[in-house]
Design an enzyme around this catalytic site. Structure first.
Site, PDB file in Angstrom:
ATOM      1  N   CYS A   1       1.125   4.844  -5.546  1.00 29.33           N
ATOM      2  CA  CYS A   1       2.066   3.846  -5.026  1.00 29.33           C
ATOM      3  C   CYS A   1       1.342   2.506  -4.928  1.00 29.33           C
ATOM      4  CB  CYS A   1       2.510   4.307  -3.639  1.00 29.33           C
ATOM      5  SG  CYS A   1       3.520   3.109  -2.766  1.00 29.33           S
TER       6      CYS A   1
ATOM      7  N   THR B 282       1.226   0.836  -2.420  1.00 34.71           N
ATOM      8  CA  THR B 282       0.534   0.888  -1.123  1.00 34.71           C
ATOM      9  C   THR B 282      -0.846   1.535  -1.277  1.00 34.71           C
ATOM     10  OG1 THR B 282       2.666   0.979  -0.039  1.00 34.71           O
ATOM     11  CG2 THR B 282       0.785   1.701   1.260  1.00 34.71           C
TER      12      THR B 282
ATOM     13  N   HIS C 159      -3.126  -1.122  -2.225  1.00 33.59           N
ATOM     14  CA  HIS C 159      -3.573  -1.905  -1.066  1.00 33.59           C
ATOM     15  C   HIS C 159      -4.745  -1.185  -0.389  1.00 33.59           C
ATOM     16  CE1 HIS C 159      -0.268  -4.885  -0.868  1.00 33.59           C
ATOM     17  NE2 HIS C 159       0.563  -3.901  -1.203  1.00 33.59           N
TER      18      HIS C 159
ATOM     19  N   HIS D  30       0.479   9.827  -0.912  1.00 36.15           N
ATOM     20  CA  HIS D  30       1.673  10.251  -0.154  1.00 36.15           C
ATOM     21  C   HIS D  30       2.872  10.546  -1.054  1.00 36.15           C
ATOM     22  CE1 HIS D  30       1.835   5.859  -0.481  1.00 36.15           C
ATOM     23  NE2 HIS D  30       3.125   6.052  -0.690  1.00 36.15           N
ATOM     24  N   GLU D  31       2.693  10.391  -2.380  1.00 35.79           N
ATOM     25  CA  GLU D  31       3.786  10.774  -3.292  1.00 35.79           C
ATOM     26  C   GLU D  31       3.354  12.069  -3.956  1.00 35.79           C
ATOM     27  OE1 GLU D  31       4.698   7.682  -6.073  1.00 35.79           O
ATOM     28  OE2 GLU D  31       4.700   6.146  -4.527  1.00 35.79           O
TER      29      GLU D  31
ATOM     30  N   LEU E 225       5.152  -5.953   0.363  1.00 33.29           N
ATOM     31  CA  LEU E 225       4.278  -6.280   1.494  1.00 33.29           C
ATOM     32  C   LEU E 225       3.400  -7.470   1.116  1.00 33.29           C
ATOM     33  CD1 LEU E 225       3.104  -2.667   2.484  1.00 33.29           C
ATOM     34  CD2 LEU E 225       5.074  -3.963   3.354  1.00 33.29           C
TER      35      LEU E 225
HETATM   36  P1  NAD Z   1       3.132  -3.329  -7.416  1.00 32.62           P
HETATM   37  O1  NAD Z   1       2.021  -4.044  -6.750  1.00 32.62           O
HETATM   38  O2  NAD Z   1       2.845  -2.432  -8.546  1.00 32.62           O
HETATM   39  O3  NAD Z   1       4.249  -4.361  -7.904  1.00 32.62           O
HETATM   40  C1  NAD Z   1       4.307  -5.687  -7.498  1.00 32.62           C
HETATM   41  C2  NAD Z   1       4.624  -6.497  -8.738  1.00 32.62           C
HETATM   42  O4  NAD Z   1       4.792  -7.864  -8.347  1.00 32.62           O
HETATM   43  C3  NAD Z   1       3.510  -6.470  -9.790  1.00 32.62           C
HETATM   44  O5  NAD Z   1       4.008  -5.970 -11.014  1.00 32.62           O
HETATM   45  C4  NAD Z   1       3.074  -7.923  -9.889  1.00 32.62           C
HETATM   46  O6  NAD Z   1       2.736  -8.302 -11.224  1.00 32.62           O
HETATM   47  C5  NAD Z   1       4.323  -8.647  -9.418  1.00 32.62           C
HETATM   48  N1  NAD Z   1       4.050 -10.034  -8.990  1.00 32.62           N
HETATM   49  C6  NAD Z   1       2.941 -10.547  -8.415  1.00 32.62           C
HETATM   50  N2  NAD Z   1       3.088 -11.873  -8.228  1.00 32.62           N
HETATM   51  C7  NAD Z   1       4.309 -12.197  -8.699  1.00 32.62           C
HETATM   52  C8  NAD Z   1       5.022 -13.424  -8.812  1.00 32.62           C
HETATM   53  N3  NAD Z   1       4.518 -14.583  -8.378  1.00 32.62           N
HETATM   54  N4  NAD Z   1       6.267 -13.393  -9.354  1.00 32.62           N
HETATM   55  C9  NAD Z   1       6.807 -12.220  -9.792  1.00 32.62           C
HETATM   56  N5  NAD Z   1       6.165 -11.034  -9.711  1.00 32.62           N
HETATM   57  C10 NAD Z   1       4.928 -11.031  -9.188  1.00 32.62           C
HETATM   58  O7  NAD Z   1       3.868  -2.520  -6.254  1.00 32.62           O
HETATM   59  P2  NAD Z   1       5.071  -1.471  -6.260  1.00 32.62           P
HETATM   60  O8  NAD Z   1       4.530  -0.104  -6.169  1.00 32.62           O
HETATM   61  O9  NAD Z   1       6.084  -1.792  -7.308  1.00 32.62           O
HETATM   62  O10 NAD Z   1       5.657  -1.820  -4.824  1.00 32.62           O
HETATM   63  C11 NAD Z   1       6.193  -3.116  -4.596  1.00 32.62           C
HETATM   64  C12 NAD Z   1       5.780  -3.640  -3.242  1.00 32.62           C
HETATM   65  O11 NAD Z   1       6.460  -2.901  -2.229  1.00 32.62           O
HETATM   66  C13 NAD Z   1       4.295  -3.533  -2.886  1.00 32.62           C
HETATM   67  O12 NAD Z   1       3.909  -4.670  -2.152  1.00 32.62           O
HETATM   68  C14 NAD Z   1       4.254  -2.298  -2.010  1.00 32.62           C
HETATM   69  O13 NAD Z   1       3.144  -2.312  -1.139  1.00 32.62           O
HETATM   70  C15 NAD Z   1       5.546  -2.430  -1.263  1.00 32.62           C
HETATM   71  N6  NAD Z   1       6.108  -1.183  -0.714  1.00 32.62           N
HETATM   72  C16 NAD Z   1       6.819  -1.294   0.423  1.00 32.62           C
HETATM   73  C17 NAD Z   1       7.433  -0.171   0.950  1.00 32.62           C
HETATM   74  C18 NAD Z   1       8.260  -0.290   2.178  1.00 32.62           C
HETATM   75  O14 NAD Z   1       8.606   0.740   2.772  1.00 32.62           O
HETATM   76  N7  NAD Z   1       8.611  -1.485   2.584  1.00 32.62           N
HETATM   77  C19 NAD Z   1       7.290   1.059   0.325  1.00 32.62           C
HETATM   78  C20 NAD Z   1       6.581   1.130  -0.876  1.00 32.62           C
HETATM   79  C21 NAD Z   1       5.999  -0.005  -1.388  1.00 32.62           C
END
Ligand code: NAD
Ligand code: ZN
Length: 336
Positions: free
Chosen positions: A19, A21, A24, A44-45, A245
């Site tokens: 994930c 996360t 991170h 966690h997945e 996040l």
């Molecule tokens: P990821 O980090 O793979 O995806 C984030 C994407 O954003 C990347 O592909 C990156 O290239 C892109 N990005 C970065 N800067 C950018 C910009 N300026 N413009 C457009 N795109 C940009 O993460 P993911 O697994 O797809 O998850 C997405 C987000 O959600 C992560 O931050 C993750 O931590 C969070 N998350 C939150 C929850 C929740 O319960 N709220 C659950 C899971 C994941």
């Protein structure tokens, strides 16, 4: 070998996906430093087979293929008592606060096990937990018949694009910095997939909405520049689901982004238990959302450094690892 309590099941992990996360945590960024309780086995997945049950457990059956809801909730607080367990302040997350699934075996509360159809592809079964984040985010605002912008086409953003299309969005636009992910986003149904650093994504998306802006913003990047652009493109009266996040405090123009726009903002955390899981089951089994193309790489769990390096590169969709590579449901990758 984890020990199980009376209400737990022991699961032999068949597949475990990475994930955002976990990334991170791998980077040990400020969010990870503040939230992860060490020492801990992360991950966690997962999907796996129930091999042992605690004394109080009557289901699922031994031998069941299960996936896991990663949020272990308290059942005592006001949120749990009002069917909002995803908001439980006493939540322990598997792989963050208690030992997780980047392992051969994991112990989880039996109630966190979600029984999968035995014919489900292991990689898809594993990533459901993460698909649930996307489905939750897409189901809270009204997307049917509306123009939707997904900022960040990481795995969650890409699954959100497919879900928004399945739920009848009129158009779905997306932005990301990775060419690989933009191509995947287009394959999964995005009407426009744009890199804001190499083209004027903001103008192109504004023009596509006849100058009005989008009805719904799904923020899936956590990147301050993407958040700012997403809110600039939001129509007055629009709806926003925030999932990405930021990992740290950011500067944000509240006045013009939210207040004067009369925007409605939804914070999205986890999955609704168990409405989101039921909705996922329906979306997957009806064929409305095909997650197979989202799984772009598979690795043996032993090769996790390669798997994380690939995740860091952004040249992937969902990356799935297998403690026993002989059960992998596709060819194993060799690194970025
Ligand atoms: P990821 O980090 O793979 O995806 C984030 C994407 O954003 C990347 O592909 C990156 O290239 C892109 N990005 C970065 N800067 C950018 C910009 N300026 N413009 C457009 N795109 C940009 O993460 P993911 O697994 O797809 O998850 C997405 C987000 O959600 C992560 O931050 C993750 O931590 C969070 N998350 C939150 C929850 C929740 O319960 N709220 C659950 C899971 C994941
Ligand atoms: Zn609770």
């Amino acid at each position: 070998m984890p020990t199980i309590g009376p209400d737990d099941v022991l699961v032999e992990v068949r597949a475990t996906s990475i994930c955002g996360t976990d990334l991170h945590i791998y980077r040990w960024d400020p969010w990870a430093r503040d939230h992860v309780v060490t020492p801990v086995t992360v991950g966690h997945e997962l999907t796996g087979v129930v091999v042992e049950r605690g004394a109080n457990v009557t289901e699922p059956d031994i031998g069941s293929l299960i996936s896991a809801e990663s949020h272990v909730i308290c059942h005592r607080c006001n949120w749990c008592r009002t069917c909002q367990g995803h908001l439980c302040p006493n939540t322990e997350i598997i792989g963050v606060h208690r030992d997780g699934a980047f392992a051969e075996y994991v112990a989880i509360p039996a109630e966190n096990a979600w029984v999968d159809p035995p014919d489900m592809a292991l990689s898809v079964a594993s990533l459901q937990e993460n698909f649930g984040n996307a489905v939750h985010a897409v189901s809270v605002p009204e997307v049917s018949g509306r123009k939707v912008l997904v900022t960040g086409a990481g795995p969650v953003g890409i699954m959100a694009i497919a879900t928004a299309k399945a739920l009848g969005a009129r158009a779905v636009y997306t932005t990301d910095l990775s060419e690989y992910r933009l191509e995947l986003a287009a394959k999964m149904g995005a009407d426009l997939a744009l890199d804001p650093t190499s083209e004027d994504a903001e103008t192109i998306i504004r023009d596509a909405t006849g100058g009005a802006g989008v009805d719904v913003l799904l923020e899936m990047s956590g990147a301050p520049a993407a958040i700012a652009m997403g809110f600039r493109l939001l129509k007055p009266g629009g709806e926003v689901a925030l999932l990405g996040l930021t990992s740290r405090s950011i500067e944000f123009d509240l006045d013009d982004s939210i207040i004067f726009k009369g925007a409605t903002i939804h914070g999205i955390v986890g999955r609704r238990m168990w409405e989101t899981w039921l909705e996922m089951r329906g979306l997957i089994r009806s064929g409305a959302v095909d997650l197979a193309p989202v799984v772009t790489h598979r690795f043996a769990l032993d090769d996790y450094h390669d798997a994380f390096a690939l995740m860091e590169s952004g040249r992937c969709g969902k990356v799935v690892m297998f403690p026993d590579p002989s059960v992998a449901d596709g060819p194993l990758g060799t690194g970025p």
